[in-house]
Design a protein around this motif. Structure first.
Motif, PDB file in Angstrom:
ATOM      1  N   VAL A  27       0.847  -1.187   0.000  1.00 44.86           N
ATOM      2  CA  VAL A  27       0.000   0.000   0.000  1.00 44.86           C
ATOM      3  C   VAL A  27       0.884   1.238   0.000  1.00 44.86           C
ATOM      4  O   VAL A  27       2.001   1.205   0.481  1.00 44.86           O
ATOM      5  CB  VAL A  27      -0.943   0.065   1.222  1.00 44.86           C
ATOM      6  CG1 VAL A  27      -1.943  -1.049   1.207  1.00 44.86           C
ATOM      7  CG2 VAL A  27      -0.161   0.067   2.514  1.00 44.86           C
ATOM      8  N   SER A  28       0.351   2.310  -0.500  1.00 45.36           N
ATOM      9  CA  SER A  28       1.062   3.593  -0.487  1.00 45.36           C
ATOM     10  C   SER A  28       0.622   4.389   0.723  1.00 45.36           C
ATOM     11  O   SER A  28       0.063   5.478   0.593  1.00 45.36           O
ATOM     12  CB  SER A  28       0.786   4.358  -1.786  1.00 45.36           C
ATOM     13  OG  SER A  28      -0.616   4.446  -1.999  1.00 45.36           O
ATOM     14  N   GLY A  29       0.859   3.823   1.902  1.00 43.90           N
ATOM     15  CA  GLY A  29       0.446   4.478   3.139  1.00 43.90           C
ATOM     16  C   GLY A  29       0.307   3.431   4.224  1.00 43.90           C
ATOM     17  O   GLY A  29       0.786   2.313   4.105  1.00 43.90           O
ATOM     18  N   ASN A  30      -0.352   3.807   5.305  1.00 36.44           N
ATOM     19  CA  ASN A  30      -0.552   2.856   6.397  1.00 36.44           C
ATOM     20  C   ASN A  30      -1.758   1.976   6.116  1.00 36.44           C
ATOM     21  O   ASN A  30      -2.773   2.443   5.624  1.00 36.44           O
ATOM     22  CB  ASN A  30      -0.747   3.610   7.714  1.00 36.44           C
ATOM     23  CG  ASN A  30       0.520   4.319   8.149  1.00 36.44           C
ATOM     24  OD1 ASN A  30       1.610   3.759   8.024  1.00 36.44           O
ATOM     25  ND2 ASN A  30       0.396   5.540   8.623  1.00 36.44           N
ATOM     26  N   PRO A  31      -1.642   0.694   6.448  1.00 34.73           N
ATOM     27  CA  PRO A  31      -2.733  -0.228   6.109  1.00 34.73           C
ATOM     28  C   PRO A  31      -3.633  -0.573   7.277  1.00 34.73           C
ATOM     29  O   PRO A  31      -3.229  -0.546   8.436  1.00 34.73           O
ATOM     30  CB  PRO A  31      -1.964  -1.479   5.678  1.00 34.73           C
ATOM     31  CG  PRO A  31      -0.791  -1.496   6.630  1.00 34.73           C
ATOM     32  CD  PRO A  31      -0.441  -0.032   6.877  1.00 34.73           C
ATOM     33  N   TYR A  32      -4.859  -0.898   6.938  1.00 34.29           N
ATOM     34  CA  TYR A  32      -5.701  -1.715   7.794  1.00 34.29           C
ATOM     35  C   TYR A  32      -5.675  -3.110   7.172  1.00 34.29           C
ATOM     36  O   TYR A  32      -5.797  -3.251   5.953  1.00 34.29           O
ATOM     37  CB  TYR A  32      -7.146  -1.209   7.836  1.00 34.29           C
ATOM     38  CG  TYR A  32      -7.337   0.150   8.457  1.00 34.29           C
ATOM     39  CD1 TYR A  32      -8.244   1.057   7.933  1.00 34.29           C
ATOM     40  CD2 TYR A  32      -6.612   0.539   9.588  1.00 34.29           C
ATOM     41  CE1 TYR A  32      -8.452   2.304   8.499  1.00 34.29           C
ATOM     42  CE2 TYR A  32      -6.798   1.790  10.157  1.00 34.29           C
ATOM     43  CZ  TYR A  32      -7.715   2.670   9.605  1.00 34.29           C
ATOM     44  OH  TYR A  32      -7.898   3.906  10.163  1.00 34.29           O
ATOM     45  N   ILE A  51      -5.649  -2.673  13.140  1.00 39.74           N
ATOM     46  CA  ILE A  51      -5.922  -1.254  12.862  1.00 39.74           C
ATOM     47  C   ILE A  51      -4.720  -0.424  13.308  1.00 39.74           C
ATOM     48  O   ILE A  51      -4.154   0.342  12.535  1.00 39.74           O
ATOM     49  CB  ILE A  51      -7.207  -0.784  13.568  1.00 39.74           C
ATOM     50  CG1 ILE A  51      -8.397  -1.619  13.104  1.00 39.74           C
ATOM     51  CG2 ILE A  51      -7.443   0.694  13.310  1.00 39.74           C
ATOM     52  CD1 ILE A  51      -8.687  -1.506  11.628  1.00 39.74           C
ATOM     53  N   THR A  52      -4.353  -0.600  14.566  1.00 41.26           N
ATOM     54  CA  THR A  52      -3.215   0.115  15.108  1.00 41.26           C
ATOM     55  C   THR A  52      -2.852  -0.543  16.427  1.00 41.26           C
ATOM     56  O   THR A  52      -3.581  -1.388  16.925  1.00 41.26           O
ATOM     57  CB  THR A  52      -3.536   1.613  15.317  1.00 41.26           C
ATOM     58  OG1 THR A  52      -2.330   2.295  15.690  1.00 41.26           O
ATOM     59  CG2 THR A  52      -4.571   1.806  16.418  1.00 41.26           C
ATOM     60  N   GLY A  53      -1.683  -0.185  16.982  1.00 41.38           N
ATOM     61  CA  GLY A  53      -1.343  -0.691  18.305  1.00 41.38           C
ATOM     62  C   GLY A  53      -0.541  -1.977  18.254  1.00 41.38           C
ATOM     63  O   GLY A  53       0.346  -2.139  17.416  1.00 41.38           O
ATOM     64  N   ASP A  54      -0.871  -2.898  19.131  1.00 42.80           N
ATOM     65  CA  ASP A  54      -0.138  -4.145  19.291  1.00 42.80           C
ATOM     66  C   ASP A  54      -0.051  -4.894  17.972  1.00 42.80           C
ATOM     67  O   ASP A  54      -1.067  -5.089  17.294  1.00 42.80           O
ATOM     68  CB  ASP A  54      -0.818  -5.015  20.349  1.00 42.80           C
ATOM     69  CG  ASP A  54       0.059  -6.155  20.819  1.00 42.80           C
ATOM     70  OD1 ASP A  54      -0.281  -6.773  21.836  1.00 42.80           O
ATOM     71  OD2 ASP A  54       1.082  -6.430  20.157  1.00 42.80           O
ATOM     72  N   PHE A  63      -7.495 -18.106  16.360  1.00 42.35           N
ATOM     73  CA  PHE A  63      -6.544 -17.575  15.382  1.00 42.35           C
ATOM     74  C   PHE A  63      -5.911 -16.277  15.854  1.00 42.35           C
ATOM     75  O   PHE A  63      -6.512 -15.528  16.617  1.00 42.35           O
ATOM     76  CB  PHE A  63      -7.237 -17.324  14.034  1.00 42.35           C
ATOM     77  CG  PHE A  63      -7.505 -18.581  13.252  1.00 42.35           C
ATOM     78  CD1 PHE A  63      -8.713 -19.239  13.360  1.00 42.35           C
ATOM     79  CD2 PHE A  63      -6.529 -19.102  12.409  1.00 42.35           C
ATOM     80  CE1 PHE A  63      -8.955 -20.399  12.645  1.00 42.35           C
ATOM     81  CE2 PHE A  63      -6.758 -20.250  11.685  1.00 42.35           C
ATOM     82  CZ  PHE A  63      -7.979 -20.911  11.805  1.00 42.35           C
ATOM     83  N   GLU A  64      -4.715 -16.025  15.375  1.00 42.54           N
ATOM     84  CA  GLU A  64      -4.023 -14.776  15.620  1.00 42.54           C
ATOM     85  C   GLU A  64      -3.205 -14.414  14.399  1.00 42.54           C
ATOM     86  O   GLU A  64      -2.971 -15.270  13.537  1.00 42.54           O
ATOM     87  CB  GLU A  64      -3.124 -14.867  16.857  1.00 42.54           C
ATOM     88  CG  GLU A  64      -2.069 -15.943  16.787  1.00 42.54           C
ATOM     89  CD  GLU A  64      -1.330 -16.111  18.114  1.00 42.54           C
ATOM     90  OE1 GLU A  64      -1.913 -15.846  19.189  1.00 42.54           O
ATOM     91  OE2 GLU A  64      -0.163 -16.533  18.065  1.00 42.54           O
ATOM     92  N   ALA A  65      -2.809 -13.167  14.316  1.00 40.34           N
ATOM     93  CA  ALA A  65      -1.989 -12.726  13.188  1.00 40.34           C
ATOM     94  C   ALA A  65      -1.018 -11.671  13.684  1.00 40.34           C
ATOM     95  O   ALA A  65      -1.319 -10.908  14.603  1.00 40.34           O
ATOM     96  CB  ALA A  65      -2.868 -12.161  12.073  1.00 40.34           C
ATOM     97  N   GLU A  66       0.137 -11.646  13.045  1.00 40.18           N
ATOM     98  CA  GLU A  66       1.171 -10.697  13.440  1.00 40.18           C
ATOM     99  C   GLU A  66       1.455  -9.719  12.325  1.00 40.18           C
ATOM    100  O   GLU A  66       1.803 -10.118  11.207  1.00 40.18           O
ATOM    101  CB  GLU A  66       2.456 -11.416  13.834  1.00 40.18           C
ATOM    102  CG  GLU A  66       3.522 -10.467  14.367  1.00 40.18           C
ATOM    103  CD  GLU A  66       4.648 -11.195  15.078  1.00 40.18           C
ATOM    104  OE1 GLU A  66       4.733 -12.432  14.942  1.00 40.18           O
ATOM    105  OE2 GLU A  66       5.428 -10.506  15.763  1.00 40.18           O
TER     106      GLU A  66
END
Lengths: 114, 117
Positions: A27-32, A51-54, A63-66
Motif C-alpha cells: 500500500v502507499s500508506g498505512n494499512p488496515y 488497525i493500530t497498536g499491538d 486464530f491470531e496474526a502478526e
C-alpha cells in the motif's frame, strides 16, 4: 494503490500441529489488514483485523496474526490446528485514508488432516 | 436474521437473458459492496454504493453490468445479455456508516451463484 499476495494456494497441516497462512501486502500508506474465512458454499466470515497498536492481533476460533511493517506481512497463525479449520482463507488490505474498499488476496485453501 | 441477505442463492440463465441479484444489507448499514468470485481468481471488487449513490464502480465491466442501491429496498446487481463467462459467485457485503466504514470489517452475504448455460 493497494494489493495483497497470498503466496500459497494450499496449505496442508496435521491436526494438532501449528499452522501458518501467509499474507504480504503493498500500500502507499498505512494499512488496515483483515483476515476472513470462507467455508464451502458460504460467504466470508471475519476473523480478525489490525488497525493500530499491538502488532499481535487475536481473533475468533483461536486464530491470531502478526503485523510486521518492515516485511509488509500479516501472517495468520494458530498454535494447534483442528480438522474443522479446513476452509479458504482470505487476507485483505485497506488504506487508512482515502478508501473504504478492501482489496482481497486470491485465497489460501487450508487442509487439516486428521 | 440480522445479517446480509442475498437472493437468489442460485440462478440459472441462458445466454442472452438478464440476471438480477438482490442484496439487503445489515440493518443500519448504509454501505454496500459487490464482489465476484471466480475459481483460481479469488474475490474481485466490482462496485461500492451508498444509498442512492454509486461511489466507486471501477471494478464493473463497462457494458452489460449495472448496480443500484435505492433509498428504499435492496441493492440490485443487474447483468444484461449474460454470457458464459459471467458464471460466478457474486457476493454482497455491507458496512456501517462513519469511521467504521473504513476501520471495520465487512459483513458478507451467502452469495448468489450464477450459472449461464
Amino acid at each position: 494503490a493497494q494489493s495483497v499476495a497470498q503466496p500459497e494456494d494450499q496449505v496442508n497441516v496435521a491436526e494438532g500441529n501449528p499452522l501458518t497462512v501467509k499474507c504480504t501486502y503493498s500500500v502507499s500508506g498505512n494499512p488496515y489488514l483483515f483476515w476472513y474465512v470462507q467455508y464451502p458454499n458460504r460467504g466470508l466470515q471475519f476473523l480478525l483485523k489490525y488497525i493500530t497498536g499491538d502488532n499481535l492481533v487475536k481473533g475468533s476460533y483461536g486464530f491470531e496474526a502478526e503485523f510486521n511493517k518492515s516485511q509488509t506481512s500479516f501472517h495468520l497463525k494458530k498454535p494447534s490446528a483442528l480438522v474443522s479449520d479446513s476452509a479458504l482463507y482470505f487476507c485483505a488490505v485497506k488504506l487508512t485514508r482515502g478508501s473504504y474498499i478492501p482489496t482481497f488476496g486470491r485465497g489460501t485453501s487450508l487442509i487439516v488432516h486428521p | 436474521n440480522a445479517g446480509v441477505m442475498q437472493n437468489p442463492r442460485h440462478l440459472v440463465r441462458r445466454r442472452g437473458q438478464e440476471a438480477r441479484l438482490r442484496c439487503s444489507p445489515v440493518k443500519g448499514h448504509s454501505h454496500v459492496y459487490w464482489y465476484r468470485q471466480l475459481p483460481e481468481e479469488g474475490l474481485k471488487f466490482m462496485v461500492y454504493l451508498q444509498k442512492e449513490n454509486i461511489i466507486d464502480e471501477s471494478g464493473m465491466p463497462k457494458e452489460r453490468f449495472s448496480a443500484e442501491f435505492p433509498k428504499e429496498g435492496p441493492s440490485i446487481l443487474r447483468i444484461q445479455q449474460v454470457v458464459r463467462g459471467d458464471s460466478a459467485a457474486y457476493f454482497c457485503a455491507s458496512s456501517p456508516p462513519g469511521t467504521l466504514a473504513s476501520t471495520g470489517e465487512l459483513f458478507f452475504g451467502e452469495g448468489s451463484r450464477l450459472t449461464v448455460l
